[in-house]
Design a protein around this motif. Structure first.
Motif, mmCIF file in Angstrom:
data_model
loop_
_atom_site.group_PDB
_atom_site.id
_atom_site.type_symbol
_atom_site.label_atom_id
_atom_site.label_comp_id
_atom_site.label_asym_id
_atom_site.label_seq_id
_atom_site.Cartn_x
_atom_site.Cartn_y
_atom_site.Cartn_z
ATOM 1 N N TYR A 149 3.418 72.064 53.750
ATOM 2 C CA TYR A 149 2.929 70.193 53.936
ATOM 3 C C TYR A 149 1.369 70.393 53.184
ATOM 4 C CZ TYR A 149 -0.681 73.710 57.108
ATOM 5 O OH TYR A 149 -1.031 74.284 57.618
ATOM 6 N N GLU A 150 1.479 68.681 52.948
ATOM 7 C CA GLU A 150 0.598 68.433 51.667
ATOM 8 C C GLU A 150 -0.965 69.043 51.838
ATOM 9 O OE1 GLU A 150 -0.820 63.990 49.620
ATOM 10 O OE2 GLU A 150 0.072 64.364 52.047
ATOM 11 N N TYR A 151 -1.365 69.334 50.685
ATOM 12 C CA TYR A 151 -2.974 69.364 50.635
ATOM 13 C C TYR A 151 -3.370 68.513 51.046
ATOM 14 C CZ TYR A 151 -7.313 71.694 48.704
ATOM 15 O OH TYR A 151 -7.937 72.574 47.786
ATOM 16 N N TYR A 152 -4.395 68.197 51.843
ATOM 17 C CA TYR A 152 -5.398 67.001 52.103
ATOM 18 C C TYR A 152 -6.511 67.958 52.727
ATOM 19 C CZ TYR A 152 -5.951 61.980 52.690
ATOM 20 O OH TYR A 152 -6.355 60.603 52.867
ATOM 21 N N PRO A 153 -7.349 68.058 52.446
ATOM 22 C CA PRO A 153 -8.322 68.163 53.164
ATOM 23 C C PRO A 153 -9.169 67.183 53.459
ATOM 24 C CG PRO A 153 -9.222 68.381 50.492
ATOM 25 C CD PRO A 153 -6.705 68.173 50.979
ATOM 26 N N GLU A 154 -8.892 65.710 53.158
ATOM 27 C CA GLU A 154 -9.634 64.992 53.328
ATOM 28 C C GLU A 154 -9.112 63.956 55.314
ATOM 29 O OE1 GLU A 154 -10.515 64.750 49.950
ATOM 30 O OE2 GLU A 154 -8.424 64.801 50.666
ATOM 31 N N ALA A 155 -8.520 64.791 55.680
ATOM 32 C CA ALA A 155 -7.009 64.196 56.681
ATOM 33 C C ALA A 155 -8.008 64.884 57.475
ATOM 34 C CB ALA A 155 -6.261 64.951 56.637
ATOM 35 N N LEU A 156 -9.059 65.511 57.275
ATOM 36 C CA LEU A 156 -10.560 66.458 58.825
ATOM 37 C C LEU A 156 -11.392 64.739 59.055
ATOM 38 C CD1 LEU A 156 -11.739 68.002 60.495
ATOM 39 C CD2 LEU A 156 -13.029 68.742 58.520
ATOM 40 N N GLU A 157 -11.608 64.687 57.993
ATOM 41 C CA GLU A 157 -12.551 62.899 58.530
ATOM 42 C C GLU A 157 -11.980 61.821 59.338
ATOM 43 O OE1 GLU A 157 -15.010 59.802 56.035
ATOM 44 O OE2 GLU A 157 -13.958 61.224 55.517
ATOM 45 N N GLN A 158 -10.693 61.519 58.588
ATOM 46 C CA GLN A 158 -10.222 61.041 59.751
ATOM 47 C C GLN A 158 -9.911 60.894 61.326
ATOM 48 O OE1 GLN A 158 -10.043 57.446 58.230
ATOM 49 N NE2 GLN A 158 -11.129 58.684 56.065
ATOM 50 N N VAL A 159 -9.233 62.053 61.456
ATOM 51 C CA VAL A 159 -9.095 62.532 62.502
ATOM 52 C C VAL A 159 -9.806 62.576 63.663
ATOM 53 C CG1 VAL A 159 -8.100 64.557 63.989
ATOM 54 C CG2 VAL A 159 -7.244 63.727 61.719
ATOM 55 N N VAL A 160 -11.475 62.784 62.925
ATOM 56 C CA VAL A 160 -12.602 63.190 63.670
ATOM 57 C C VAL A 160 -12.987 61.599 64.667
ATOM 58 C CG1 VAL A 160 -14.615 64.112 63.150
ATOM 59 C CG2 VAL A 160 -13.847 65.455 62.355
#
Length: 425
Positions: free
Chosen positions: A309-320
């Protein structure tokens, strides 16, 4: 140093009993590994021998600067036969908890991390109407014996994972394909073999990963409620929650309705479970992008992890941020990580994920802590030992541990209480 993270903020890492302890031969996953024709790439075997080496491992985590350790208790060890509880297993987990205290790590305990006792399958597994009471009975024994040592507990890890990954699981025979009634579904031969190894038949062999219909989800919700009531009765000060695996669900033009439906499927239908809980365990690894035709593959050239799957650490902020709009309780990041052989990319994943978390906290969102997945390179279920999620490498021929730079990096952040200004450029 910019100390934007609140004090106290919980910094640490996580494991799961089945993935690190080794030789959990009474668990349903052991049967799946050893079934004829099993799709599992490896057998767990000794795993990383954490059941024996836990004290040295905890000391190593502390020496790296980590402040918390999330681990799970294996139900099949504590209750190897229905109603028969192993005091030696309880004593083992008591010593794990004491070791955490001795080395200054806050213990965060999961009571169930995917694997279940084989005997539960003989009763119908997670489709048995008895399961909420049986799980609460197990929780009662654990908290009667150990409750005063457990400040934070997750009843279940990733309650929504079967729903989230149903299509993938259907391809390897864990759940019926979409549109196929379970009663009319013929399990693949390896599932029949696994059921036999558990002493039951395929129709009664319902593992945690098969909880994806209204009836079994209802049983899971009731099991959590009963477990929480039991824990609070025995240990009122223990903070209780559960966790969900949540990708950042995004959309492009025309995909908005599909994205909204997916968020309802993986989050919305479970959100009511958190009513009465002390915190919510949030676990994130990537994003999913939906267009008018459904989920889109990552753009050409996008970086991918070993899990594809995609390397996308910015996902954490959006899900929080999304979860905080619905749940009024504190959020605890109980897993966040990346499968990669390139530890520099893991350091970067942590850095960018924490910058996003920092932004959430500045916006007033109550985030209790951050636990990285995983403490060690370990047994990654049907993917075997090929996936490298760990902060610490393990030579499984010698069981020698070797801390990676990512472990030292997260340890420095834990010690300093925030991200150094040099990491912000």
């Amino acid at each position: 140093m910019e100390f934007v993270f609140p004090k106290p903020f919980i910094w640490g890492s996580a494991t799961a009993a089945y993935q690190v302890e080794g030789n959990n031969a009474n668990s349903d996953f052991w049967a799946e590994e050893h079934a004829e024709g099993s799709p599992y790439a490896d057998k767990s075997g000794d795993a990383i021998d954490h059941y024996r080496l836990y004290r040295e491992d905890i000391a190593l985590m502390a020496s790296l600067g980590l402040k918390a350790y999330r681990f799970s208790i294996e139900w099949a060890r504590v209750e190897p036969a229905p109603g028969q509880f192993s005091m030696s297993a309880i004593a083992h987990y008591r010593d794990v908890l004491h070791a955490c205290r001795e080395f200054g790590l806050l213990p965060v305990v999961a009571l169930h991390h995917f694997s279940s006792p084989q005997w539960l399958m003989r009763l119908g597994g997670w489709a048995s109407p008895e399961v909420p009471e049986l799980f609460a009975r197990y929780c009662e024994v654990v908290f009667r014996e150990l409750g005063e040592l457990i400040p934070y507990v997750l009843t279940f890890n990733e309650v929504n994972l079967p729903t989230m990954l149903r299509e993938i699981f259907s391809k390897i025979g864990i759940v019926p394909p979409v549109g196929i009634d379970a009663a009319a579904w013929s399990a693949p031969k390896w599932r029949e073999s696994a059921a036999r190894l558990c002493g039951t038949t395929p129709d009664r062999y319902v593992t945690f990963h098969m909880i994806s219909d209204e009836f079994t989800i209802g049983l899971l919700k009731e099991a959590h409620r009963k477990a929480r009531e039991t824990i609070k009765r025995l240990s009122p000060e223990t903070q209780v929650g559960f966790s969900m695996a949540l990708s950042d669900i995004q959309s492009i033009a025309g995909g908005e309705a599909l994205a909204e439906a997916k968020w309802q499927l993986v989050f919305g239908q479970f959100a009511s479970m958190a009513k009465g809980d002390d915190f919510f365990g949030l676990q994130n690894y990537t994003r999913e992008v939906y267009g008018p035709e459904g989920q889109r593959a990552p753009e050409e050239g996008a970086e991918r992890t070993q899990m594809k799957y995609e390397y996308y650490p910015e996902a954490l902020e959006q899900v929080v941020r999304k979860v905080a709009q619905t749940l009024p309780i504190p959020i605890f990041v109980t897993e966040h990580g990346v499968a990669t052989d390139d530890d520099e990319r893991r350091v970067e994943f942590i850095r960018r994920g924490l910058l996003g978390l920092q932004s959430c906290i500045k916006a007033g969102i109550n985030v209790k802590g951050y636990l990285h997945w995983s403490t060690f390179d370990n047994f990654e279920w049907n993917s075997g030992y090929a996936m490298k999620f760990g902060l610490i490498a393990v030579d499984r021929t010698t069981q020698e541990r070797k801390a990676k730079e990512s472990a030292r990096y997260l340890g420095r952040i834990a010690q300093n209480g925030g991200i150094d200004h040099t990491d912000l450029v």
